[in-house]
Design a protein around this motif. Structure first.
Motif, PDB file in Angstrom:
ATOM      1  N   SER A  38     105.769 -28.823  67.889  1.00 49.74           N
ATOM      2  CA  SER A  38     104.428 -29.230  68.303  1.00 49.74           C
ATOM      3  C   SER A  38     103.762 -28.103  69.072  1.00 49.74           C
ATOM      4  CB  SER A  38     104.487 -30.484  69.181  1.00 49.74           C
ATOM      5  OG  SER A  38     105.284 -30.252  70.329  1.00 49.74           O
ATOM      6  N   VAL A  39     102.443 -28.085  69.035  1.00 49.87           N
ATOM      7  CA  VAL A  39     101.656 -27.087  69.766  1.00 49.87           C
ATOM      8  C   VAL A  39     100.678 -27.829  70.671  1.00 49.87           C
ATOM      9  CG1 VAL A  39     101.859 -25.301  68.005  1.00 49.87           C
ATOM     10  CG2 VAL A  39      99.998 -26.950  67.869  1.00 49.87           C
ATOM     11  N   SER A  40     100.234 -27.148  71.723  1.00 47.10           N
ATOM     12  CA  SER A  40      99.376 -27.806  72.707  1.00 47.10           C
ATOM     13  C   SER A  40      97.931 -27.329  72.660  1.00 47.10           C
ATOM     14  CB  SER A  40      99.937 -27.588  74.118  1.00 47.10           C
ATOM     15  OG  SER A  40     100.057 -26.197  74.401  1.00 47.10           O
ATOM     16  N   HIS A  41      97.711 -26.079  72.262  1.00 48.22           N
ATOM     17  CA  HIS A  41      96.340 -25.560  72.300  1.00 48.22           C
ATOM     18  C   HIS A  41      95.531 -26.070  71.110  1.00 48.22           C
ATOM     19  CE1 HIS A  41      92.944 -22.804  72.597  1.00 48.22           C
ATOM     20  NE2 HIS A  41      93.348 -22.554  73.837  1.00 48.22           N
ATOM     21  N   PRO A  42      94.276 -26.490  71.344  1.00 45.96           N
ATOM     22  CA  PRO A  42      93.447 -27.028  70.252  1.00 45.96           C
ATOM     23  C   PRO A  42      93.268 -26.079  69.074  1.00 45.96           C
ATOM     24  CG  PRO A  42      92.454 -27.534  72.371  1.00 45.96           C
ATOM     25  CD  PRO A  42      93.612 -26.629  72.650  1.00 45.96           C
ATOM     26  N   VAL A  43      93.196 -24.764  69.337  1.00 46.21           N
ATOM     27  CA  VAL A  43      93.023 -23.805  68.239  1.00 46.21           C
ATOM     28  C   VAL A  43      94.235 -23.835  67.307  1.00 46.21           C
ATOM     29  CG1 VAL A  43      92.837 -21.358  67.666  1.00 46.21           C
ATOM     30  CG2 VAL A  43      91.460 -22.305  69.521  1.00 46.21           C
ATOM     31  N   LEU A  44      95.431 -23.847  67.892  1.00 44.37           N
ATOM     32  CA  LEU A  44      96.635 -23.908  67.059  1.00 44.37           C
ATOM     33  C   LEU A  44      96.765 -25.257  66.372  1.00 44.37           C
ATOM     34  CD1 LEU A  44      99.375 -22.076  69.164  1.00 44.37           C
ATOM     35  CD2 LEU A  44      97.956 -21.195  67.323  1.00 44.37           C
ATOM     36  N   LYS A  45      96.295 -26.316  67.024  1.00 46.45           N
ATOM     37  CA  LYS A  45      96.322 -27.638  66.385  1.00 46.45           C
ATOM     38  C   LYS A  45      95.459 -27.648  65.129  1.00 46.45           C
ATOM     39  CE  LYS A  45      97.331 -30.509  70.436  1.00 46.45           C
ATOM     40  NZ  LYS A  45      96.832 -31.580  71.331  1.00 46.45           N
ATOM     41  N   ILE A  46      94.283 -27.011  65.212  1.00 44.91           N
ATOM     42  CA  ILE A  46      93.407 -26.929  64.032  1.00 44.91           C
ATOM     43  C   ILE A  46      94.101 -26.158  62.919  1.00 44.91           C
ATOM     44  CG2 ILE A  46      91.262 -25.910  63.152  1.00 44.91           C
ATOM     45  CD1 ILE A  46      90.007 -26.467  65.887  1.00 44.91           C
ATOM     46  N   LEU A  47      94.703 -25.046  63.281  1.00 50.33           N
ATOM     47  CA  LEU A  47      95.355 -24.186  62.286  1.00 50.33           C
ATOM     48  C   LEU A  47      96.496 -24.919  61.591  1.00 50.33           C
ATOM     49  CD1 LEU A  47      96.162 -20.434  62.929  1.00 50.33           C
ATOM     50  CD2 LEU A  47      97.671 -21.866  61.592  1.00 50.33           C
ATOM     51  N   ILE A  48      97.378 -25.525  62.384  1.00 50.91           N
ATOM     52  CA  ILE A  48      98.546 -26.183  61.804  1.00 50.91           C
ATOM     53  C   ILE A  48      98.137 -27.433  61.029  1.00 50.91           C
ATOM     54  CG2 ILE A  48     100.629 -27.481  62.418  1.00 50.91           C
ATOM     55  CD1 ILE A  48     101.258 -25.373  64.458  1.00 50.91           C
ATOM     56  N   ALA A  49      97.121 -28.164  61.516  1.00 53.39           N
ATOM     57  CA  ALA A  49      96.653 -29.342  60.783  1.00 53.39           C
ATOM     58  C   ALA A  49      96.128 -28.956  59.405  1.00 53.39           C
ATOM     59  CB  ALA A  49      95.572 -30.059  61.585  1.00 53.39           C
ATOM     60  N   SER A  50      95.440 -27.824  59.317  1.00 52.79           N
ATOM     61  CA  SER A  50      94.925 -27.359  58.020  1.00 52.79           C
ATOM     62  C   SER A  50      96.061 -27.029  57.062  1.00 52.79           C
ATOM     63  CB  SER A  50      94.036 -26.129  58.221  1.00 52.79           C
ATOM     64  OG  SER A  50      92.897 -26.431  58.985  1.00 52.79           O
TER      65      SER A  50
ATOM     66  N   GLU B 289      97.815 -14.698  72.090  1.00 57.14           N
ATOM     67  CA  GLU B 289      99.267 -14.567  72.211  1.00 57.14           C
ATOM     68  C   GLU B 289      99.972 -15.713  71.477  1.00 57.14           C
ATOM     69  OE1 GLU B 289     100.103 -14.403  76.342  1.00 57.14           O
ATOM     70  OE2 GLU B 289      99.187 -12.429  76.637  1.00 57.14           O
ATOM     71  N   SER B 290      99.406 -16.931  71.585  1.00 52.33           N
ATOM     72  CA  SER B 290     100.004 -18.084  70.909  1.00 52.33           C
ATOM     73  C   SER B 290      99.940 -17.928  69.394  1.00 52.33           C
ATOM     74  CB  SER B 290      99.287 -19.376  71.338  1.00 52.33           C
ATOM     75  OG  SER B 290      99.400 -19.576  72.721  1.00 52.33           O
ATOM     76  N   VAL B 291      98.782 -17.460  68.897  1.00 51.72           N
ATOM     77  CA  VAL B 291      98.648 -17.208  67.459  1.00 51.72           C
ATOM     78  C   VAL B 291      99.630 -16.135  67.017  1.00 51.72           C
ATOM     79  CG1 VAL B 291      97.098 -16.376  65.649  1.00 51.72           C
ATOM     80  CG2 VAL B 291      96.236 -17.945  67.386  1.00 51.72           C
ATOM     81  N   CYS B 292      99.826 -15.126  67.869  1.00 53.35           N
ATOM     82  CA  CYS B 292     100.758 -14.043  67.546  1.00 53.35           C
ATOM     83  C   CYS B 292     102.193 -14.562  67.456  1.00 53.35           C
ATOM     84  CB  CYS B 292     100.646 -12.944  68.600  1.00 53.35           C
ATOM     85  SG  CYS B 292     101.650 -11.491  68.261  1.00 53.35           S
ATOM     86  N   VAL B 293     102.573 -15.453  68.377  1.00 43.67           N
ATOM     87  CA  VAL B 293     103.920 -16.027  68.344  1.00 43.67           C
ATOM     88  C   VAL B 293     104.116 -16.858  67.076  1.00 43.67           C
ATOM     89  CG1 VAL B 293     105.470 -17.683  69.459  1.00 43.67           C
ATOM     90  CG2 VAL B 293     104.204 -16.035  70.843  1.00 43.67           C
ATOM     91  N   LEU B 294     103.133 -17.702  66.760  1.00 43.13           N
ATOM     92  CA  LEU B 294     103.206 -18.502  65.534  1.00 43.13           C
ATOM     93  C   LEU B 294     103.290 -17.605  64.302  1.00 43.13           C
ATOM     94  CD1 LEU B 294     103.038 -21.229  64.041  1.00 43.13           C
ATOM     95  CD2 LEU B 294     100.548 -21.019  64.125  1.00 43.13           C
ATOM     96  N   HIS B 295     102.492 -16.527  64.316  1.00 41.68           N
ATOM     97  CA  HIS B 295     102.496 -15.596  63.193  1.00 41.68           C
ATOM     98  C   HIS B 295     103.874 -14.962  63.014  1.00 41.68           C
ATOM     99  CE1 HIS B 295     100.500 -11.903  61.100  1.00 41.68           C
ATOM    100  NE2 HIS B 295     101.050 -12.726  60.233  1.00 41.68           N
TER     101      HIS B 295
END
Length: 570
Positions: free
Chosen positions: A68-80, A24-30
Motif C-alpha cells: 500500500s502507498v500513502s501519498h495521493p500521487v502514488l495512489k493515482i499512479l497505482i490505481a491506473s 523520492e517516493s516515485v523513484c523508490v516505486l520505479h
C-alpha cells in the motif's frame, strides 16, 4: 454516551509535485518496478509487519496489490496500473515503468506542465497511429491457420515470470497446454452471438509440472470417501446423462427472511414441512429420469439417501465459481425453487468418471460440448504454483485479446526501441502547422519528445539486470544485448548474436549504436527479405501494450495537472 471529537480541517497541499518527498517516493516505486522487469527480473517478497502470508513474485498483478502507498500521487499512479491489469492482464510492469520514467524526466524540464501534457498527447497519437497502420514494422499479423504464433505469444508471457520456477522444457509443455485449453474454448460455430467457452484452473500442489494436463469438461473436487459413496459402479446410462442443477439450498433450512417474520400455525413443524417438500422434489426428479443432481449449496442427508436408493447421483457444495461453466457446458438452467421445475431446464452430460491427481480426488463431468475444459496445473510448492496460476490466467486472457485483434508486437525490448527511433525521427521533422496547433515552440517540442523517447529506451534497458550493454541497430531500430562479460573493445558484430525479439540475427551491413547515445535520427524500416528469425520469437500482446502506452501518458498528464491536493484527515 459516545465521545465527541471536533472534526479536523482538511489538509490542502499546494504544488504537490514540487515536494521532494513525492519525487523520492516515485523513484523508490520505479526502482521496485524496474528490478522486476523481464525474464531475468529480480523477485520480491511481500509481507505485512504483523506476520501472515509471504508472497514471492515479480508479477505486476500480485506486486501492486501486495503493498500500500500513502501519498495521493502514488495512489493515482497505482490505481491506473491496477485498472489496466484488471482489464488486460498483461503489460502492467511496462505501463508502470514507462509512467515512472516519464514523471521523473518531465519534472526535470523547464517547460510548463500544460505544454508537456499537450506535446506528450501528440506524441502518443503519433505512436498509436503508427502501431495501427499497415506500415508498422514492429508488429506481425497472427495466422490462425497455424498455432505457431499463439505458442510464441503464450511462451513469451510464461518465460517472463521467473517465480514460476520452471525449466525451459516445462515452459514449453505448459505453453502447449495453455494454447490447447484456449482452443478448447473457441467455438466451432460462426455467428453474431457466439461466445467463448471457459477454462477452469485446477491447482494441484506437490506434483511435477509435467503432470499438468487439460481435460474436456469439469472437475469437481471431492473427498475420496464421498466420491466412493456418490458414484455408483453401475446404473448410469452410457450416454446422454440427464442433469438437474439447483442454485438454492436443499438443506431443509429456512432461507434468510431479512427483517420479516414467518407465521407458523399451531402444530406445524417447519422442518418437517420442508423435508416433505424435498422428498416431493426428489420423487419428481426420479419420475423425470434425472440421473445427476448438482446443487450449488447443501443437500439434506435424507434427500441424498433417497436419491442414492433411486440410483440418482447427488453432488452438493459446488460453489458459485463453477456454476457458470457448468451451465454453459450442459445447457442446464439453474433451478431456484422447490415447487416449480420445468423439464426443459435439465441439462445433459456425455459421461461421468473419477480422477485422482496427487492427494486430490475429482468427479469428472464430461459434456457433449467441449467449449468448457479443466486445466489441471501442477507445481512443486505453493509459491511457484500460485505464480504459475496467475501467469496461465494472464496468458489465456492475452490469447483471447489476440483473437479479437489478430496482431502481436515484437517483444524483448524491440518495440520500445523501434518506437523511440520512429518518434525521434518524426519529431526532428515536425511541421510548423503542428507547432502552431499545439501553441509551443520547436525547442519545447523537441525537448519533450526527447524525454519521451529516452523513457521508452529506458524501459527497454530495464530488461538488462546483469550489467551488459544495450545496443540499437540503425536500420530497423531493434534491441540488441551485449553479454556482461564481452570485450567492449571488439566490434559490435563480434559480441551480438540476435535482437531481443529474435526476428533478426547479425548480418553484414548492420550498424549499431549504444542505446541512449547521441546519433542521427533515422526512420526505422523493416526489410522483409532480411528477416532471418529463430525458431522462437518473443512477442507482446498488441492490445495490452497499446493500452498500456495510453494509460501511461494519461496518468502522467493527470499527475502533471495536479495543482492542489485536499485530504480529509478525519
Amino acid at each position: 454516551m459516545s465521545r465527541f471529537e471536533p472534526k479536523k480541517p482538511s489538509l490542502c497541499t499546494t504544488g504537490p509535485l514540487s515536494n521532494a518527498s513525492v519525487r523520492e517516493s516515485v523513484c523508490v516505486l520505479h526502482g521496485i518496478i524496474m528490478s522486476c522487469y523481464g525474464p531475468s527480473g529480480r523477485l520480491k517478497q511481500l509481507h505485512n509487519g504483523t506476520g501472515g502470508c509471504v508472497l514471492t513474485t515479480s508479477q505486476s498483478s500480485a506486486l501492486l496489490h501486495g503493498f500500500s502507498v500513502s501519498h495521493p500521487v502514488l495512489k493515482i499512479l497505482i490505481a491506473s496500473i491496477r485498472n489496466h491489469i484488471s482489464c488486460f492482464s498483461d503489460c502492467g510492469l511496462f505501463t508502470a515503468n514507462l509512467c515512472c520514467n516519464l514523471i521523473d524526466r518531465f519534472l526535470g524540464l523547464n517547460v510548463s506542465p500544460h505544454t508537456i501534457v499537450k506535446i506528450s498527447r501528440n506524441l502518443l497519437n503519433i505512436c498509436v497511429a503508427y502501431l495501427k497502420s499497415e506500415q508498422c514494422a514492429c508488429k506481425i499479423a497472427v495466422d490462425f491457420s497455424s498455432s505457431k504464433t499463439l505458442l510464441w505469444l503464450a511462451f513469451s508471457v510464461l518465460s517472463s515470470k521467473p517465480a514460476c520456477m520452471i525449466t525451459t522444457q516445462e515452459a514449453n509443455y505448459i505453453t502447449t497446454l495453455i494454447v490447447r485449453a484456449f482452443l478448447f474454448t473457441v467455438p466451432n460455430d460462426v455467428g453474431p452471438n457466439v461466445i467463448l467457452g471457459r477454462c477452469v484452473l485446477v491447482p494441484v500442489e506437490g506434483q511435477t509440472v509435467m503432470q499438468s494436463t487439460v481435460l474436456a469438461g469439469l472437475l469437481i473436487e471431492m473427498p475420496e470417501f464421498s466420491l466412493n459413496r456418490v458414484l455408483p459402479s453401475t446404473g448410469l446410462p452410457t450416454t446422454n446423462i440427464k442433469m438437474a442443477l439447483f442454485s438454492i439450498s436443499l438443506s431443509g433450512d429456512f432461507s434468510d427472511t431479512g427483517d420479516g417474520t414467518v407465521g407458523v400455525f399451531p402444530g406445524v413443524v417447519p422442518e418437517i414441512v420442508l423435508l416433505d417438500q424435498l422428498f416431493i422434489l426428489g420423487k419428481q426428479l426420479v419420475n423425470d429420469h434425472v440421473n445427476v443432481l448438482v446443487c450449488q449449496k447443501v443437500i439434506h442427508p435424507s434427500l441424498k439417501q433417497y436419491l442414492k436408493e433411486q440410483m440418482v447421483i447427488a453432488v452438493d457444495r459446488l460453489g458459485a465459481a463453477l456454476m457458470g461453466p457448468l451451465i454453459q457446458m450442459t445447457g442446464a438452467q439453474p433451478i431456484a425453487s422447490l415447487s416449480s421445475i420445468s423439464s426443459n431446464g435439465y441439462g445433459s452430460l456425455r459421461e461421468l468418471s473419477r480422477m485422482s491427481y496427487g492427494s486430490k480426488h475429482f468427479l469428472h463431468l464430461i459434456p457433449f460440448d467441449t467449449s468448457v475444459c479443466s486445466f489441471v496445473l501442477c507445481n512443486r510448492n505453493e509459491t511457484s504454483l500460485q505464480e504459475l496460476m496467475r501467469t496461465c490466467q494472464a496468458a489465456e486472457h492475452v490469447l483471447q485479446l489476440t483473437l479479437k485483434k489478430p496482431w502481436v508486437l515484437l517483444g524483448g525490448g524491440c518495440t520500445e526501441t523501434h518506437l523511440a527511433a520512429f518518434v525521434r525521427y518524426k519529431s526532428a521533422n515536425i511541421h510548423s502547422t503542428c507547432l502552431k496547433e499545439l501553441q509551443c515552440s520547436a525547442t519545447d517540442y523537441k525537448v519533450v519528445a526527447d524525454c519521451f523517447c529516452r523513457s521508452l529506451e529506458s524501459v527497454a534497458r530495464s530488461l538488462e539486470h546483469d550489467g551488459g550493454e544495450i545496443l540499437v541497430d540503425l536500420q530497423e531500430g531493434h534491441f540488441w544485448s551485449v553479454p556482461p562479460d564481452a570485450c567492449l573493445d571488439s566490434l559490435w558484430s563480434e559480441v551480438v548474436d540476435q535482437c531481443g525479439c529474435g526476428m533478426h540475427k547479425k548480418r553484414d551491413g548492420l550498424e549499431w549504436s549504444v542505446l541512449g547515445s547521441q546519433c542521427q535520427p533515422f526512420n526505422p524500416q523493416s526489410n522483409i527479405e532480411e528477416r532471418t528469425h529463430s525458431d522462437q520469437l518473443i512477442l507482446d500482446c498488441f492490445t495490452a501494450k497499446c493500452n498500456g502506452l495510453q494509460v501511461a501518458i494519461d496518468t502522467v498528464s493527470l499527475i502533471l495537472d495536479l495543482s492542489y491536493i485536499v485530504e480529509d484527515q478525519n
